[in-house]
Scaffold this motif. Structure first.
Motif, mmCIF file in Angstrom:
data_model
loop_
_atom_site.group_PDB
_atom_site.id
_atom_site.type_symbol
_atom_site.label_atom_id
_atom_site.label_comp_id
_atom_site.label_asym_id
_atom_site.label_seq_id
_atom_site.Cartn_x
_atom_site.Cartn_y
_atom_site.Cartn_z
ATOM 1 N N TRP A 295 66.281 28.298 55.354
ATOM 2 C CA TRP A 295 64.941 27.881 54.982
ATOM 3 C C TRP A 295 64.928 27.207 53.622
ATOM 4 O O TRP A 295 65.068 27.848 52.587
ATOM 5 C CB TRP A 295 64.013 29.091 54.972
ATOM 6 C CG TRP A 295 63.958 29.748 56.315
ATOM 7 C CD1 TRP A 295 63.803 29.125 57.512
ATOM 8 C CD2 TRP A 295 64.090 31.141 56.612
ATOM 9 N NE1 TRP A 295 63.809 30.035 58.538
ATOM 10 C CE2 TRP A 295 63.984 31.289 58.024
ATOM 11 C CE3 TRP A 295 64.269 32.292 55.838
ATOM 12 C CZ2 TRP A 295 64.055 32.522 58.651
ATOM 13 C CZ3 TRP A 295 64.332 33.519 56.462
ATOM 14 C CH2 TRP A 295 64.234 33.631 57.857
ATOM 15 N N LYS A 296 64.739 25.907 53.627
ATOM 16 C CA LYS A 296 64.721 25.156 52.374
ATOM 17 C C LYS A 296 63.519 25.533 51.509
ATOM 18 O O LYS A 296 63.584 25.510 50.299
ATOM 19 C CB LYS A 296 64.710 23.651 52.679
ATOM 20 C CG LYS A 296 65.973 23.158 53.378
ATOM 21 C CD LYS A 296 65.889 21.670 53.679
ATOM 22 C CE LYS A 296 67.147 21.193 54.400
ATOM 23 N NZ LYS A 296 67.087 19.745 54.742
ATOM 24 N N ASP A 297 62.400 25.857 52.188
ATOM 25 C CA ASP A 297 61.199 26.194 51.431
ATOM 26 C C ASP A 297 60.943 27.690 51.404
ATOM 27 O O ASP A 297 59.892 28.154 51.008
ATOM 28 C CB ASP A 297 59.981 25.489 52.028
ATOM 29 C CG ASP A 297 59.769 25.865 53.494
ATOM 30 O OD1 ASP A 297 60.572 26.652 54.023
ATOM 31 O OD2 ASP A 297 58.801 25.386 54.089
ATOM 32 N N GLY A 298 61.905 28.460 51.921
ATOM 33 C CA GLY A 298 61.776 29.915 51.899
ATOM 34 C C GLY A 298 61.107 30.510 53.112
ATOM 35 O O GLY A 298 61.061 31.724 53.262
ATOM 36 N N TRP A 304 59.492 34.068 61.341
ATOM 37 C CA TRP A 304 60.371 35.218 61.069
ATOM 38 C C TRP A 304 59.589 36.314 60.352
ATOM 39 O O TRP A 304 58.743 36.024 59.530
ATOM 40 C CB TRP A 304 61.575 34.779 60.220
ATOM 41 C CG TRP A 304 62.618 35.859 60.145
ATOM 42 C CD1 TRP A 304 62.752 36.827 59.179
ATOM 43 C CD2 TRP A 304 63.642 36.100 61.113
ATOM 44 N NE1 TRP A 304 63.791 37.660 59.482
ATOM 45 C CE2 TRP A 304 64.357 37.245 60.662
ATOM 46 C CE3 TRP A 304 64.025 35.508 62.305
ATOM 47 C CZ2 TRP A 304 65.436 37.775 61.374
ATOM 48 C CZ3 TRP A 304 65.099 36.028 63.008
ATOM 49 C CH2 TRP A 304 65.784 37.139 62.534
ATOM 50 N N PRO A 305 59.853 37.605 60.655
ATOM 51 C CA PRO A 305 60.867 38.138 61.566
ATOM 52 C C PRO A 305 60.349 38.262 63.000
ATOM 53 O O PRO A 305 59.135 38.203 63.225
ATOM 54 C CB PRO A 305 61.126 39.531 60.978
ATOM 55 C CG PRO A 305 59.787 39.951 60.458
ATOM 56 C CD PRO A 305 59.177 38.692 59.899
ATOM 57 N N TYR A 322 74.519 45.827 63.997
ATOM 58 C CA TYR A 322 75.155 44.659 63.391
ATOM 59 C C TYR A 322 74.126 43.665 62.832
ATOM 60 O O TYR A 322 74.211 43.257 61.671
ATOM 61 C CB TYR A 322 76.060 43.932 64.393
ATOM 62 C CG TYR A 322 77.154 44.770 65.003
ATOM 63 C CD1 TYR A 322 77.463 46.046 64.498
ATOM 64 C CD2 TYR A 322 77.903 44.318 66.079
ATOM 65 C CE1 TYR A 322 78.463 46.812 65.067
ATOM 66 C CE2 TYR A 322 78.914 45.080 66.648
ATOM 67 C CZ TYR A 322 79.188 46.324 66.145
ATOM 68 O OH TYR A 322 80.180 47.087 66.701
ATOM 69 N N LEU A 323 73.163 43.261 63.675
ATOM 70 C CA LEU A 323 72.175 42.285 63.209
ATOM 71 C C LEU A 323 71.348 42.813 62.036
ATOM 72 O O LEU A 323 71.196 42.107 61.027
ATOM 73 C CB LEU A 323 71.272 41.850 64.355
ATOM 74 C CG LEU A 323 70.150 40.871 63.985
ATOM 75 C CD1 LEU A 323 70.715 39.594 63.378
ATOM 76 C CD2 LEU A 323 69.275 40.547 65.205
ATOM 77 N N LEU A 332 66.850 39.643 54.161
ATOM 78 C CA LEU A 332 65.854 39.097 55.071
ATOM 79 C C LEU A 332 65.125 40.227 55.794
ATOM 80 O O LEU A 332 65.708 41.285 56.052
ATOM 81 C CB LEU A 332 66.519 38.182 56.106
ATOM 82 C CG LEU A 332 67.159 36.901 55.562
ATOM 83 C CD1 LEU A 332 67.863 36.152 56.678
ATOM 84 C CD2 LEU A 332 66.106 36.016 54.912
ATOM 85 N N PRO A 333 63.851 40.040 56.142
ATOM 86 C CA PRO A 333 63.100 41.072 56.866
ATOM 87 C C PRO A 333 63.731 41.379 58.223
ATOM 88 O O PRO A 333 64.272 40.477 58.880
ATOM 89 C CB PRO A 333 61.712 40.441 57.039
ATOM 90 C CG PRO A 333 61.631 39.362 56.020
ATOM 91 C CD PRO A 333 63.029 38.853 55.840
#
Length: 576
Positions: A295-298, A304-305, A322-323, A332-333
């Motif tokens: 994500w370039k802009d976050g 997501w999620p 694992y994930l 990440l959420p």
């Protein structure tokens, strides 16, 4: 309440731009909404399916679960929006070997089988916004970025592996996870996975590992949270019990690459082209790819999620351990819920091409209709805590008794010309009588309770209970109309009105609730009842809230809502 509440504001909206119908690419567009609390779209995923063989009923079952929940959330919160993705997993040693055996390139093999999964989604009337392939360029970019980030954060290191590996499962197994097995036909002895029964082979190689062990405490804490992120709860209990054992290898550091000398069909490790990224790490990133990662802009597409991930019970470890660990490492959420369903069996064995007991979903839908198979799979396989045995004889019983016998028969009684003539004014179908009598009270009570009870079961991932309750209500409605017998010459105007009105309400409420399950037949059912398009939302599902009706129609083509189906006799070994 919807299935899952949103916790993060949505600053972006999703536009759909056609790629190849019915699948769309998510496009990032700035939203000019004045509300900073606008919820993000409901994001639901299926597992991406391995392309070593054509799709079977089990693949359709997973896809339908995701489709039903996506449509359900769209019904409950139409202003929120809902996005479903599915797709194909196309890398790995198994694909490489199958392609070699067939004398084609891995890409040729993947292209052909992946298209069959696309065909299945279209044939089953699945409302998937995105179909992802792991051979796409956008996915390669996402996988490389995940690897680079994990490496930069110190979660990847080079090591060596010596142990058992199952090519069929694309999975490593510890010593206590394999056992000697004897082939019943040839008498050959070989080592196999205790969990899946597939053959394993001894591997010794240098590879990269992910520090899965570093997340033991956080994973246990997440799995122990309420409500359980992994459903049904029995699978959470089993996972936690396994992790508590001192001998457990579930959270040992994970091998995440293979030497490219052995595996060429995959994504190379960005910093080391002599290694290929392990297929499961590659595959698990697909959910991020769909969300526009990196994500370039976050925020990417703003979905997501995932609110719900649907997977088979055989890949719980990958999605529940694992994930989440990878996402934790990336800050990440985590997904909100993971629905882990059982398998479809035939003669009590898991369906597989090697056993020759695979049910063809295209043939089943062609014979019984798309919506009949959708309803059967969700009714028979709606209990995710257990396996379901596939039976053509059981499909016929379900079709004749539940669909045609309860739903179709009741619709025919309510909308028949003779009954409407006796009623006098068909507007009385949607007009509540001045009072209900004693013999009406049971059905009236069931109809008033049905929407909330149905939603409760859907929200707790008990689809089988929701559908069972709905069919119990239709059965009660059939008993009620049979008791009052409005077709008799002795029936009073009150009995005719009450019986037809309550039957009509039963079908109207059922038609609205079943829109996520049988979208085409629900539309036909509501059309015949004269229910207007704008009166088919959740706000109209309650008893007596149907609004004005259009003129009662007929089912086009004859034969009623569920016309008779001619089937051949079944083999003696088909289990009911």
């Amino acid at each position: 309440m919807s299935l899952i509440a949103c916790q993060r504001p949505q600053l972006l909206r999703i536009c759909r731009t056609s790629v190849s119908p019915p699948f769309k690419r998510l496009k990032l567009v700035r939203c000019e909404s004045t509300s900073s609390s606008q919820p993000k779209p409901f994001y639901c995923t299926t597992p991406i399916f391995y392309v070593n063989a054509d799709p079977h009923i089990g693949h359709l079952h997973s896809t339908l679960l995701a489709d039903v929940y996506t449509r359900w959330n769209r019904l409950r919160e139409p202003q929120r929006g809902a996005v479903m993705c599915t797709g194909t997993d196309e890398h790995g040693l198994k694909i490489q070997r199958v392609a070699e055996a067939k004398g084609v390139s891995p890409k040729e093999l993947c292209d052909g089988v992946s298209e069959r999964f696309r065909d299945l989604v279209k044939a089953a009337d699945v409302d998937a916004a995105v179909f992802i392939r792991t051979t796409e360029e956008r996915h390669r970019i996402a996988v490389e970025h995940v690897w680079t980030e994990l490496e930069k954060r110190g979660y990847i290191y080079k090591s060596s592996y010596a142990g058992w590996y199952a090519v069929s499962d694309e999975a490593y197994y510890a010593e206590n996870q394999v056992a000697e097995t004897i082939d019943p036909k040839s008498g050959e002895k070989y080592m196999a996975s205790v969990e899946t029964g597939t053959r394993v082979e001894w591997m010794e190689e240098e590879n990269y590992k992910f520090k899965l062990s570093a997340f033991h405490e956080r994973l246990v804490q997440w799995l122990s949270s309420t409500p359980h992120p992994v459903q049904p709860p029995s699978r959470t209990t089993a996972l936690l019990a396994s992790l508590s054992q001192s001998s457990s290898t579930d959270l040992s550091d994970l091998s995440i690459s293979r030497p490219s000398s052995r595996l060429t069909w995959g994504i190379p490790v960005p910093s080391d082209p002599d290694h290929t990224i392990y297929v499961w790490i590659d595959a698990l990133v697909n959910y991020l790819t769909v969300a526009g990662y990196p994500w370039k802009d976050g925020q990417g597409t703003g979905i997501w999620p995932p609110d719900l991930q649907v997977v088979g019970k055989d890949i719980v470890r990958f999605h529940a351990l694992y994930l989440p660990a990878i996402l934790m490492a990336l800050d990440l959420p985590l997904p909100k819920h993971l629905l882990t369903h059982g398998h479809w069996t035939m003669d009590r064995f898991k369906m597989s091409k090697s056993r020759g007991n695979v049910a063809n979903p295209f043939e089943a839908m062609s014979l019984w209709s798309i919506d009949a198979i959708r309803m059967y799979l969700m009714t028979k396989g709606g209990n995710s805590a257990s396996d379901a045995d596939y039976s053509e004889a059981e499909i016929e019983r379900f079709y004749k008794k539940e669909l045609a016998g309860q739903m179709g028969n009741l619709l025919g009684r309510v909308t028949g010309k003779k009954m409407l003539k006796k009623l006098g004014d068909e507007r009385l179908l949607s007009t509540e009588p001045e009072q209900f009598e004693q013999e009406d009270q049971e059905l009236v009570g069931m109809l008033r309770e049905l929407p909330d009870a149905f939603e409760k079961h859907i929200s707790t991932f008990e689809i089988h209970r929701a559908l069972s309750l709905l069919f119990e209500t239709l059965a009660a409605s059939n008993r009620h109309i049979q008791t009052l017998s409005p077709w008799l010459s002795t029936a009073t105007p009150s009995e005719i009105h009450r019986s037809l009105h309550l039957s009509s309400e039963s079908l109207r409420i059922a038609g609205i609730l079943l829109q996520p399950f049988m979208p085409t037949k629900s539309s036909v059912l509501l059309d015949v009842l004269g229910v207007r398009e704008h009166d088919r939302g959740w706000e109209k599902v309650k008893f007596g809230e149907g609004g004005e009706r259009d003129k009662v129609g007929i089912v086009k083509g004859g034969g009623g809502l569920w016309p008779p189906v001619v089937v051949a006799s079944y083999p003696a070994n088909v289990s009911a």
